[in-house]
Design a protein around this motif. Structure first.
Motif: not given
Ligand code: HEM
Ligand code: FES
Lengths: 452, 158
Positions: A288-291, A293, A446
């Motif tokens: 799980h990539s954080p949002n 990153a 982003m």
């Protein structure tokens, strides 16, 4: 017994008394002492003014010492394995006495070192102390800057939390855009296709052994060269250095200043480390990539570029151009005699300011335009993105910089040295602006957001 | 050649050789090597009939998604984003993969819907034998575009 102590003390200082009292023996003490050997025996009085060097080089040395001491302490309670690393960090913060303090000291010294080394570099550049005979020492300094970056980058992974895992994943992935060799190098650094146990041992070895050894080797070389090249001497615009500039002995004039400065800095560092904890997020989770990153803060400028350029340009072409510029800079012959003068001349000062303002304003403007108005790949759908989001905008930017140069040389009748300085300020301000935008103005997905 | 020069050249040659050897040994020593059985090895993921058409099933250890397209074909899609390596989750609501890091989006078959990702999600080699699906995570396939070249269909059932 006391004879024996006396005998040992004498052997350390090679027969001289440890605290010499007259200038001659003070100078001899410097010559004969390993630690002091890195200093000349006498220095020009104006050179050691705090408002000239700001003590920045010395501060970098001090921080490296703090990093070694705290780093070795951390090695006693840390195992570089995905099964244990994160738990070690938690233990450090809950079980081990003063664990949090030691970790904080190490963390903040490492981060501070980047800032300090960059500021030191800027001091050298803005006082024009980088040209003959100091060109090579400037290059040694650049290597130290890169090594400081590498030390921080490898250390970033060790806590093995989400922040560490994904920052390194994204950081190393940038390499895949280097043509031909990039993917191989990336695999080599990671020890496989993804960040995993092998990566952690690799980074650990680099972080605790390889990089510190290189850092200390080159640092000694750097200090020795400052001594050999002769320290630059500060002066006002329009003055020359008189033949008989006052020279004072290193002991006690320089040493005592260094000691006081170091003590003040250690006090500040301790206070900071006692009050502000180093961050630790949840344990690393490769699924799980954080949002969002986010990369480490010192890479935020490049991360911001990545949102605007094809990765090959953001992560490779532009940084390499910048680095090449810094390597060449000391070898470009100056046409203004500015050594020891802040920003060269009166005009130099105004143009440095102009460059800084243009850099900030231009960058903000371009980021906004790219975010809300212009979408080059959409405008030019038939072109590959490496053209539409790479070569084309880069050519535009270089064109703008060239225009700026012509403006400085033509309209303002600036000397080359002054124009170079102004251009450097523009690029520096632009990079800092990108970094600030990346740190404070980027939120989920982003998107541009207000930091408040 | 003068004897002195010859000796000098020999020394330099030997020095270069020794340097080369040391570098080679050092590089080999730290080079990555793959262990069998873990990620990088073979995965038997189950029978064809366990996966309905239009399904996307994650395999955490294998780090891939088993995708069954609407026409019944299979793909093993690597979960690593082709932009900068984040793990891409399947968003069932939007029926696409959406990367949390810089917002790339991918179709079920890996095709890019939204940059900055420069190419579709990578695949792993997939075979079907006797109705059983096997994925080889050691064989990564990079594609410029997602066409049906790599889609694997189950043998026609009698
Ligand atoms: C770990 C990093 C570094 C350490 C520990 C270090 C240390 C020092 C020290 C102690 C001095 C004496 C004067 C002063 O404190 O300003 C010095 C001078 C100098 N440094 Fe560094 N430095 C580092 C990085 C750099 C970098 C990144 C550059 C430039 C690229 C650089 C270029 C120079 C030059 C040219 C001088 C001579 C300045 C003059 O004569 O006025 N150094 N350095
Ligand atoms: S890593 Fe997926 S969009 Fe950047």
């Amino acid at each position: 017994m006391s004879d024996f102590v006396q005998r040992v003390v004498e052997s350390i200082s090679r027969g001289e008394p440890l605290t010499p009292t007259d200038d001659r023996s003070r100078m001899r003490a410097v010559m004969n002492n390993l630690v002091l050997h890195l200093h000349p025996s006498k220095v020009a009085a104006p050179s050691i003014k705090l408002t000239y060097t700001w003590g920045l080089g010395g501060l970098a040395v001090l921080l490296s010492a703090v990093l070694v001491v705290t780093g070795v302490m951390l090695m006693f309670v840390y195992t570089p394995s995905p099964d244990t690393a994160y738990q070690n960090m938690q233990n450090l913060q809950t079980d081990i006495r003063f664990g949090q303090l030691i970790r904080n000291l190490h963390h903040w010294s490492g981060n501070a070192m980047i800032v300090v080394v960059v500021l030191h570099m800027l001091r050298v550049l803005f006082t024009n102390a980088l040209h003959r005979p100091r060109e090579f020492n400037w290059l040694l300094g650049l290597s130290l800057l890169l090594l400081t970056g590498a030390a921080n980058f490898t250390g970033y992974l060790l806590p093995w939390d989400q922040r560490a895992y994904w920052a390194i994943t994204v950081g190393v992935s940038l390499l895949q855009y280097v043509p031909v060799v990039g993917e191989g190098i990336g695999r080599f650094i990671l020890g496989g296709p993804e960040v995993d146990a092998t990566t952690l041992t690799n980074f650990y070895g680099l972080h605790v052994a390889v990089i510190p050894l290189m850092l200390f080797g080159i640092m000694s070389f750097h200090l020795w060269r400052t001594r050999k090249d002769g320290f630059s001497i500060p002066r006002r615009i329009g003055t020359v250095i008189s033949e008989k500039v006052e020279r004072v002995t290193t002991i006690p004039h320089l040493i005592s200043r260094e000691a006081v400065f170091a003590l003040v800095m250690i006090a500040i560092l301790l206070t900071w480390a006692a009050l502000v904890d180093a961050p630790l997020e949840e344990a690393a989770d490769p699924a799980h990539s954080p949002n969002p990153a986010k990369a480490a803060w010192y890479f935020m400028g490049i991360q911001e570029l990545l949102l605007h350029f094809h990765p090959f340009f953001a992560a490779i072409v532009i940084p390499v151009l910048g680095l090449v510029g810094l390597v060449v800079l000391p070898y470009l012959e100056p046409d203004v005699d500015g050594e020891g003068i802040w920003f060269l001349s009166v005009k130099g000062r105004w143009l440095a300011l102009l460059g800084t303002v243009m850099g900030v304003a231009g960058t903000v403007l371009l980021v906004l335009v790219d975010e809300y108005v212009l979408n080059l790949p959409e405008l030019l759908p038939s072109l590959p993105t490496i053209l539409s989001n790479g070569w084309i905008p880069l050519a535009w930017l270089l064109g703008l910089l060239w225009l700026y140069w012509e403006l400085l040389r033509g309209l303002f009748r600036a000397y080359r040295s002054e124009a170079r300085l102004s251009l450097f300020c523009l690029l520096l301000a632009s990079f800092i602006t990108l970094t600030v935008i990346g740190i404070a103005f980027r939120g989920e997905g982003m998107a541009l957001v207000s930091p408040l | 050649m003068k004897r002195r020069n010859f000796l000098k050249a020999s020394w330099l040659g030997l020095l270069a050789l020794a340097g080369g050897e040391s570098a080679f040994i050092g590089l080999k020593f730290v080079s990555p090597h793959v262990d069998a059985g873990e990620f990088g090895g073979l995965f038997d993921v189950g029978a064809v009939d366990d996966f309905p058409s239009g399904s996307v099933t994650p395999f955490v250890n294998g780090r891939f998604y088993l995708v069954r397209l609407n026409d019944g074909g299979f793909l093993a899609v690597y979960r690593q984003c082709t932009h900068l390596g984040c793990s891409v989750p399947w968003n069932a609501e939007q029926q696409q993969f959406v990367c949390p890091c810089h917002g790339s989006a991918f179709e079920r078959d890996g095709e890019v819907l939204n940059p900055p990702a420069p190419r579709p999600l990578d695949l792993f080699a997939l075979t079907i034998k006797d109705g059983q699906i096997r994925v080889d995570t050691g064989k990564r396939i990079e594609r410029d575009h997602a066409d049906d070249r790599y889609v694997v269909y189950p043998e026609a059932t009698a």
